[in-house]
Design an enzyme around this catalytic site. Structure first.
Site, PDB file in Angstrom:
ATOM      1  N   ASP A 149      29.303  43.206  32.943  1.00  0.00           N
ATOM      2  CA  ASP A 149      28.295  44.227  33.277  1.00  0.00           C
ATOM      3  C   ASP A 149      27.639  43.986  34.634  1.00  0.00           C
ATOM      4  OD1 ASP A 149      28.806  45.392  30.798  1.00  0.00           O
ATOM      5  OD2 ASP A 149      27.283  44.167  29.819  1.00  0.00           O
ATOM      6  N   LYS A 179      30.747  46.324  38.149  1.00  0.00           N
ATOM      7  CA  LYS A 179      32.088  46.368  38.747  1.00  0.00           C
ATOM      8  C   LYS A 179      32.559  47.805  38.920  1.00  0.00           C
ATOM      9  CE  LYS A 179      33.443  44.010  35.185  1.00  0.00           C
ATOM     10  NZ  LYS A 179      32.150  43.657  34.541  1.00  0.00           N
ATOM     11  N   GLY A 210      32.859  48.477  29.490  1.00  0.00           N
ATOM     12  CA  GLY A 210      32.140  49.737  29.694  1.00  0.00           C
ATOM     13  C   GLY A 210      31.719  49.754  31.145  1.00  0.00           C
ATOM     14  N   HIS A 211      32.407  50.540  31.951  1.00  0.00           N
ATOM     15  CA  HIS A 211      32.151  50.554  33.392  1.00  0.00           C
ATOM     16  C   HIS A 211      31.501  51.888  33.761  1.00  0.00           C
ATOM     17  CE1 HIS A 211      35.489  47.341  34.149  1.00  0.00           C
ATOM     18  NE2 HIS A 211      34.565  46.955  33.292  1.00  0.00           N
ATOM     19  N   GLN A 253      35.081  42.590  31.982  1.00  0.00           N
ATOM     20  CA  GLN A 253      34.263  41.449  31.564  1.00  0.00           C
ATOM     21  C   GLN A 253      33.863  40.638  32.811  1.00  0.00           C
ATOM     22  OE1 GLN A 253      37.401  41.954  29.417  1.00  0.00           O
ATOM     23  NE2 GLN A 253      35.945  43.437  28.664  1.00  0.00           N
TER      24      GLN A 253
HETATM   25  P1  GDP Z   1      30.323  46.973  34.648  1.00  0.00           P
HETATM   26  O1  GDP Z   1      30.733  46.788  33.242  1.00  0.00           O
HETATM   27  O2  GDP Z   1      30.435  45.718  35.449  1.00  0.00           O
HETATM   28  O3  GDP Z   1      31.019  48.115  35.344  1.00  0.00           O
HETATM   29  O4  GDP Z   1      28.764  47.326  34.612  1.00  0.00           O
HETATM   30  P2  GDP Z   1      28.033  48.351  33.590  1.00  0.00           P
HETATM   31  O5  GDP Z   1      28.378  49.730  33.974  1.00  0.00           O
HETATM   32  O6  GDP Z   1      28.275  47.952  32.183  1.00  0.00           O
HETATM   33  O7  GDP Z   1      26.512  48.005  33.860  1.00  0.00           O
HETATM   34  C1  GDP Z   1      25.935  48.159  35.104  1.00  0.00           C
HETATM   35  C2  GDP Z   1      24.762  49.157  34.975  1.00  0.00           C
HETATM   36  O8  GDP Z   1      23.939  49.062  36.114  1.00  0.00           O
HETATM   37  C3  GDP Z   1      25.224  50.601  34.935  1.00  0.00           C
HETATM   38  O9  GDP Z   1      24.337  51.330  34.119  1.00  0.00           O
HETATM   39  C4  GDP Z   1      25.114  51.046  36.375  1.00  0.00           C
HETATM   40  O10 GDP Z   1      24.928  52.451  36.517  1.00  0.00           O
HETATM   41  C5  GDP Z   1      23.882  50.301  36.814  1.00  0.00           C
HETATM   42  N1  GDP Z   1      23.845  49.896  38.225  1.00  0.00           N
HETATM   43  C6  GDP Z   1      24.849  49.606  39.076  1.00  0.00           C
HETATM   44  N2  GDP Z   1      24.390  49.143  40.253  1.00  0.00           N
HETATM   45  C7  GDP Z   1      23.044  49.152  40.146  1.00  0.00           C
HETATM   46  C8  GDP Z   1      21.980  48.764  41.024  1.00  0.00           C
HETATM   47  O11 GDP Z   1      22.173  48.293  42.143  1.00  0.00           O
HETATM   48  N3  GDP Z   1      20.697  48.928  40.557  1.00  0.00           N
HETATM   49  C9  GDP Z   1      20.434  49.428  39.320  1.00  0.00           C
HETATM   50  N4  GDP Z   1      19.154  49.559  38.976  1.00  0.00           N
HETATM   51  N5  GDP Z   1      21.406  49.771  38.475  1.00  0.00           N
HETATM   52  C10 GDP Z   1      22.692  49.624  38.859  1.00  0.00           C
HETATM   53  P1  IMO Z   2      32.478  44.867  31.023  1.00  0.00           P
HETATM   54  O1  IMO Z   2      33.886  45.074  31.512  1.00  0.00           O
HETATM   55  C1  IMO Z   2      29.701  42.352  28.782  1.00  0.00           C
HETATM   56  C2  IMO Z   2      31.357  40.133  25.373  1.00  0.00           C
HETATM   57  C3  IMO Z   2      30.885  40.519  23.989  1.00  0.00           C
HETATM   58  C4  IMO Z   2      30.981  39.178  23.280  1.00  0.00           C
HETATM   59  C5  IMO Z   2      32.247  38.581  23.885  1.00  0.00           C
HETATM   60  C6  IMO Z   2      33.496  38.791  23.064  1.00  0.00           C
HETATM   61  O2  IMO Z   2      31.743  46.119  30.735  1.00  0.00           O
HETATM   62  O3  IMO Z   2      31.755  43.927  31.915  1.00  0.00           O
HETATM   63  P2  IMO Z   2      35.044  40.904  22.598  1.00  0.00           P
HETATM   64  O4  IMO Z   2      34.732  42.239  22.010  1.00  0.00           O
HETATM   65  O5  IMO Z   2      35.611  40.958  23.971  1.00  0.00           O
HETATM   66  O6  IMO Z   2      35.864  40.047  21.682  1.00  0.00           O
HETATM   67  O7  IMO Z   2      33.608  40.167  22.701  1.00  0.00           O
HETATM   68  O8  IMO Z   2      32.415  39.205  25.147  1.00  0.00           O
HETATM   69  N1  IMO Z   2      31.916  41.242  26.187  1.00  0.00           N
HETATM   70  C7  IMO Z   2      31.278  41.815  27.217  1.00  0.00           C
HETATM   71  N2  IMO Z   2      30.037  41.615  27.698  1.00  0.00           N
HETATM   72  N3  IMO Z   2      30.533  43.224  29.391  1.00  0.00           N
HETATM   73  C8  IMO Z   2      31.788  43.419  28.930  1.00  0.00           C
HETATM   74  O9  IMO Z   2      32.693  44.184  29.569  1.00  0.00           O
HETATM   75  C9  IMO Z   2      32.199  42.728  27.770  1.00  0.00           C
HETATM   76  N4  IMO Z   2      33.335  42.709  27.045  1.00  0.00           N
HETATM   77  C10 IMO Z   2      33.147  41.792  26.092  1.00  0.00           C
HETATM   78  O10 IMO Z   2      29.568  41.008  24.021  1.00  0.00           O
HETATM   79  O11 IMO Z   2      29.901  38.355  23.656  1.00  0.00           O
HETATM   80 MG    MG Z   3      29.980  46.993  31.301  1.00  0.00          MG
END
Ligand code: GDP
Ligand code: IMO
Ligand code: MG
Length: 437
Positions: free
Chosen positions: A13, A16, A40-41, A225
């Protein structure tokens, strides 16, 4: 021809998805190569928010081919839902999405097994998986006898495979929770339906990518991840079941590592973690809650509140070296803007001694006490900053210290979720897809 990777350096998270979407304009192909629907991106473009679990974050740029590679574990209903919802929003996928016939498929028994496993503590704590069947599917892939790949679903013995696997799974599940809930006919016909709908997208992505390399196409690899969740190098057993650090790119995509010319490490300006496992800089207090609120730190896939804490330079230096990064992309700088002071973990105390390495055993990680350096905050809204000059001095100082501790330059700074809210500190990242050899 250069390939570039975007790798999360913490526990996932790190934003990316935002970075991949931004960089996509310089590439011909974007590749997801590990993980599955646990990812979840998020991509934010003005008022439009896209949450992608399976489809690469390059999909919002129509000039790019998006590949789901062999190392991904594929959940057919999830990817079909994503295809449908993108299509409804006017995003075409038919021409520019390709899914590997080698990708292993997540079946209902994997979801049931994930629940059983998750209910049982490991090392005294639940892993807290996303319950997407990821671990059980990868386990069956490595075990080989109970595995079904996407390409197998088009073959005459698919039904027979489902039946024989279900017979074995029923025994395990009956022992584990007394209720197997698996109906072979139902599962076969449901998944045969998915296979038909997925047919236009399925192909041999390994050949496709190898041909693309020879044709000088530019590739961007989208990690899922984060490196601390890597099955071999992360905080085992509180990890995911794939190589989510930079070492997984080649195995999951089929592209030899010699073609990977640039690795961008993505980190938050602080740290978050969702699920169980050690987290040395976790803030189990009002400050942790404040960061969670300011950063809207709730899971994109499961909605769970994310655990929050200070930036941990010990772990990020470790994962940066492990992934061979060239530069850092520091996200969520805006989230720290209100704080009067910010802390950075620069070392750990373990058994009365200061250490500067990331321990390999979970017991040691549980015991380390972070050594903090405190830096005055900048207490100024940075969400409108578009160049490095727009950032206050305190933010510069913070970024410079992160860079020094990790040993790599900061080339991207994110100050908000939107595409626009991004600062490219140098041209090196923005143009990394063009040129090169
Ligand atoms: P990923 O899994 O690495 O793609 O990240 P996620 O989408 O799960 O989580 C990142 C969250 O932060 C998302 O809700 C983005 O919309 C938000 N986000 C991304 N860059 C920024 C930032 O610079 N500031 C803030 N406040 N939110 C951000
Ligand atoms: P993105 O790509 C954050 C965590 C789960 C748990 C562990 C194992 O959005 O960054 P799993 O379901 O993979 O067997 O769970 O890994 N986990 C993540 N945490 N971002 C993710 O993906 C994750 N994918 C798995 O919460 O701790
Ligand atoms: Mg994510």
């Amino acid at each position: 021809m250069p390939g570039t990777c975007v790798i999360g350096l913490q526990w996932g998270d790190e934003a990316k998805g935002k970075l991949v979407d931004l960089l996509t304009v310089d590439y011909d192909i974007v590749v997801r190569y590990q993980g599955g629907a646990n990812a979840g991106h998020t991509v934010v473009i003005g008022d439009d928010v896209y949450k992608l679990h399976h489809i690469p974050s390059g999909i919002l740029n129509s000039n790019v081919t998006n590949v789901v590679g062999p190392g991904v574990v594929l959940n057919p209903p999830t990817i079909l839902d994503e295809i449908d919802s993108l299509s409804e929003r006017g995003i075409g996928v038919l021409e520019n999405l390709m899914i590997s016939d080698r990708a292993h498929v997540v079946f209902p028994w994997h979801l049931l097994e994930d629940k059983v496993i998750n209910d049982r503590p490991v090392d005294g704590e639940s892993i807290g998986t996303t319950l997407r069947g990821i671990g059980p599917c990868y386990r069956d892939k490595v075990g080989r006898s109970h595995a079904i790949r996407l390409g197998d679903m088009y073959r005459p013995d698919f039904r027979q495979k489902v039946e024989s696997i279900i017979a074995a799974k029923r025994t395990f599940l009956a022992q584990a929770n007394g209720d197997s809930e698996l109906d072979g006919d139902e599962i076969h016909s449901e998944f045969a339906g998915y296979a038909e709908r997925l047919r236009p997208f399925v192909g041999d992505t390994t050949h496709f990518l190898l041909d693309a390399i020879e044709a000088n196409q530019r590739m961007l690899f989208e990690g899922a991840q984060g490196a601390l969740l890597d099955i071999d190098h992360g905080t085992f057993p509180f990890v995911t079941s794939s190589n989510s650090s930079g070492v997984g790119v080649s195995a999951g995509s089929g592209i030899p590592s010699r073609w990977i010319k640039k690795v961008i490490g993505v980190c938050k300006a602080y740290t978050s973690r969702v699920g169980g496992g050690p987290f040395p800089t976790e803030l189990d207090d009002d400050m942790g809650q404040l960061i969670r609120d300011l950063g809207h730190e709730y899971g994109t896939t499961t909605g769970r509140p994310r655990r929050c804490g200070w930036f941990d330079a010990v772990s990020v230096r470790y994962t940066s070296r492990l992934s061979g990064i060239d530069c850092l992309s520091v996200m969520m700088m805006d989230v720290l803007s209100q704080l009067p002071e910010v802390k950075i973990c620069v070392g750990y105390m373990l058994h009365g001694k200061q250490i500067d390495y990331f321990p390999s055993h979970v017991d040691d990680l549980r015991q380390v006490k972070p050594v903090y350096e405190t830096i005055p905050g900048w207490q100024q809204d940075v969400t409108a900053a578009r160049t490095m000059e727009d950032l206050p001095e305190g933010a510069h100082r913070y970024l410079a210290r992160l860079s020094e501790l990790v040993g790599k330059p900061v080339e991207v700074v994110s100050v908000g979720p939107d595409r626009e809210q991004t600062i490219f500190a140098s041209d090196a990242v923005a143009s990394s897809g063009s040129g090169g050899d």
